[in-house]
Design a protein around this motif. Structure first.
Motif, PDB file in Angstrom:
ATOM      1  N   ALA A 108       3.543   5.616  -5.786  1.00  0.00           N
ATOM      2  CA  ALA A 108       3.351   5.524  -7.234  1.00  0.00           C
ATOM      3  C   ALA A 108       2.145   6.325  -7.703  1.00  0.00           C
ATOM      4  O   ALA A 108       2.134   6.830  -8.823  1.00  0.00           O
ATOM      5  N   SER A 109       1.141   6.461  -6.843  1.00  0.00           N
ATOM      6  CA  SER A 109      -0.088   7.158  -7.250  1.00  0.00           C
ATOM      7  C   SER A 109       0.162   8.631  -7.560  1.00  0.00           C
ATOM      8  O   SER A 109      -0.555   9.232  -8.345  1.00  0.00           O
ATOM      9  N   VAL A 110       1.191   9.202  -6.947  1.00  0.00           N
ATOM     10  CA  VAL A 110       1.512  10.608  -7.214  1.00  0.00           C
ATOM     11  C   VAL A 110       1.901  10.782  -8.684  1.00  0.00           C
ATOM     12  O   VAL A 110       1.489  11.727  -9.343  1.00  0.00           O
ATOM     13  N   VAL A 111       2.658   9.826  -9.205  1.00  0.00           N
ATOM     14  CA  VAL A 111       3.135   9.912 -10.580  1.00  0.00           C
ATOM     15  C   VAL A 111       2.110   9.331 -11.567  1.00  0.00           C
ATOM     16  O   VAL A 111       1.758   9.965 -12.560  1.00  0.00           O
ATOM     17  N   VAL A 112       1.633   8.153 -11.278  1.00  0.00           N
ATOM     18  CA  VAL A 112       0.796   7.419 -12.232  1.00  0.00           C
ATOM     19  C   VAL A 112      -0.645   7.928 -12.267  1.00  0.00           C
ATOM     20  O   VAL A 112      -1.230   8.063 -13.338  1.00  0.00           O
ATOM     21  N   VAL A 118       2.125  11.032   0.692  1.00  0.00           N
ATOM     22  CA  VAL A 118       3.359  10.255   0.869  1.00  0.00           C
ATOM     23  C   VAL A 118       3.971  10.515   2.249  1.00  0.00           C
ATOM     24  O   VAL A 118       4.114   9.584   3.053  1.00  0.00           O
ATOM     25  N   PRO A 119       4.331  11.773   2.593  1.00  0.00           N
ATOM     26  CA  PRO A 119       4.889  11.975   3.943  1.00  0.00           C
ATOM     27  C   PRO A 119       3.867  11.727   5.045  1.00  0.00           C
ATOM     28  O   PRO A 119       4.224  11.317   6.151  1.00  0.00           O
ATOM     29  N   LEU A 120       2.588  11.967   4.737  1.00  0.00           N
ATOM     30  CA  LEU A 120       1.542  11.763   5.736  1.00  0.00           C
ATOM     31  C   LEU A 120       1.452  10.295   6.156  1.00  0.00           C
ATOM     32  O   LEU A 120       1.487   9.975   7.346  1.00  0.00           O
ATOM     33  N   TYR A 121       1.361   9.393   5.171  1.00  0.00           N
ATOM     34  CA  TYR A 121       1.273   7.961   5.496  1.00  0.00           C
ATOM     35  C   TYR A 121       2.543   7.453   6.173  1.00  0.00           C
ATOM     36  O   TYR A 121       2.478   6.684   7.134  1.00  0.00           O
ATOM     37  N   PHE A 122       3.703   7.893   5.671  1.00  0.00           N
ATOM     38  CA  PHE A 122       4.951   7.406   6.273  1.00  0.00           C
ATOM     39  C   PHE A 122       5.127   7.922   7.702  1.00  0.00           C
ATOM     40  O   PHE A 122       5.521   7.170   8.593  1.00  0.00           O
ATOM     41  N   SER A 123       4.834   9.194   7.934  1.00  0.00           N
ATOM     42  CA  SER A 123       5.009   9.734   9.291  1.00  0.00           C
ATOM     43  C   SER A 123       3.977   9.154  10.255  1.00  0.00           C
ATOM     44  O   SER A 123       4.310   8.841  11.402  1.00  0.00           O
ATOM     45  N   PHE A 163       0.829  -1.202   0.000  1.00  0.00           N
ATOM     46  CA  PHE A 163       0.000   0.000   0.000  1.00  0.00           C
ATOM     47  C   PHE A 163       0.868   1.258   0.000  1.00  0.00           C
ATOM     48  O   PHE A 163       0.588   2.216  -0.726  1.00  0.00           O
ATOM     49  N   LEU A 164       1.926   1.280   0.811  1.00  0.00           N
ATOM     50  CA  LEU A 164       2.815   2.450   0.852  1.00  0.00           C
ATOM     51  C   LEU A 164       3.493   2.686  -0.496  1.00  0.00           C
ATOM     52  O   LEU A 164       3.651   3.831  -0.930  1.00  0.00           O
TER      53      LEU A 164
END
Length: 195
Positions: free
Chosen positions: A87-91, A99-104, A81-82
């Motif tokens: 990838a969703s940002v680009v694709v 991206v930083p939200l999920y990782f943090s 999922f991460l």
């Protein structure tokens, strides 16, 4: 030395390994396992070293499961999922903020599980299960799944596990909505108001 687990008490985290054609029975504690990717169970084939404790009893150390240690499905699911979020940002023209939200949030949730486990062992102040579920709901669930696997905390308790999976699917559903036109516009509106 090779052997197999012939007795295992998962709630207490110890058991016995039979080796040398059942001539040797060796005590093993969960902390002696090299891999944290799976829990031991009866008849698991293992490789281990033998040591003696202060009382002269034989104990297994550096225990490894025979064969390839596999990542559990739950950790693989969270990791996949991460990767998809990145990838969703680009694709899919997704929002970079996720991206930083999920990782943090995943890191913070993992640390909260670790803190709660330490508090459980030392009798300290515990983190409410509702707080752990809320962290999972807002996006920290990959960290929760990793913590359950690595720390072996909240990994057996019901209904905690069922509620965790409800929060996971709710979060994925909400994340999926951000790819709709109205969801995309809402995210842009919220990001615009934060500036």
């Amino acid at each position: 030395m090779k052997g197999k687990i012939v007795k295992w008490n998962d709630s207490k985290g110890y058991g016995f390994i039979s080796a040398l054609n059942s001539e040797l029975r060796v005590f093993v504690h969960i902390s002696s396992f090299r891999s944290v990717s799976q829990r031991p169970k009866l008849n698991d084939q293992v490789t281990f070293e033998v040591t003696k404790d202060k009382q002269g009893r034989i104990n297994a150390t550096d225990v490894r499961f025979d064969g390839i240690d596999k990542l559990p499905v739950t950790v693989l699911f969270g990791t996949t999922f991460l990767v998809f979020v990145c990838a969703s940002v680009v694709v899919l023209n997704g929002q970079w903020i996720f991206v930083p939200l999920y990782f943090s949030l995943s890191l913070f949730t993992y640390l909260m599980y670790a803190w709660d486990k330490q508090a459980a062992q030392t009798g300290g102040w515990r983190t409410s299960e509702n707080v752990l579920h809320m962290l999972s709901l807002i996006g920290g669930w990959p960290g929760a799944l990793l913590a359950q696997n690595q720390l072996r905390h909240k990994s057996q308790k019901q209904p905690f596990k069922s509620i965790l999976w409800v929060t996971i699917f709710l979060n994925i559903g909400l994340f999926s909505l951000t790819f709709s036109i109205s969801g995309h516009e809402l995210i842009l509106y919220l990001l615009g108001n934060m500036r």
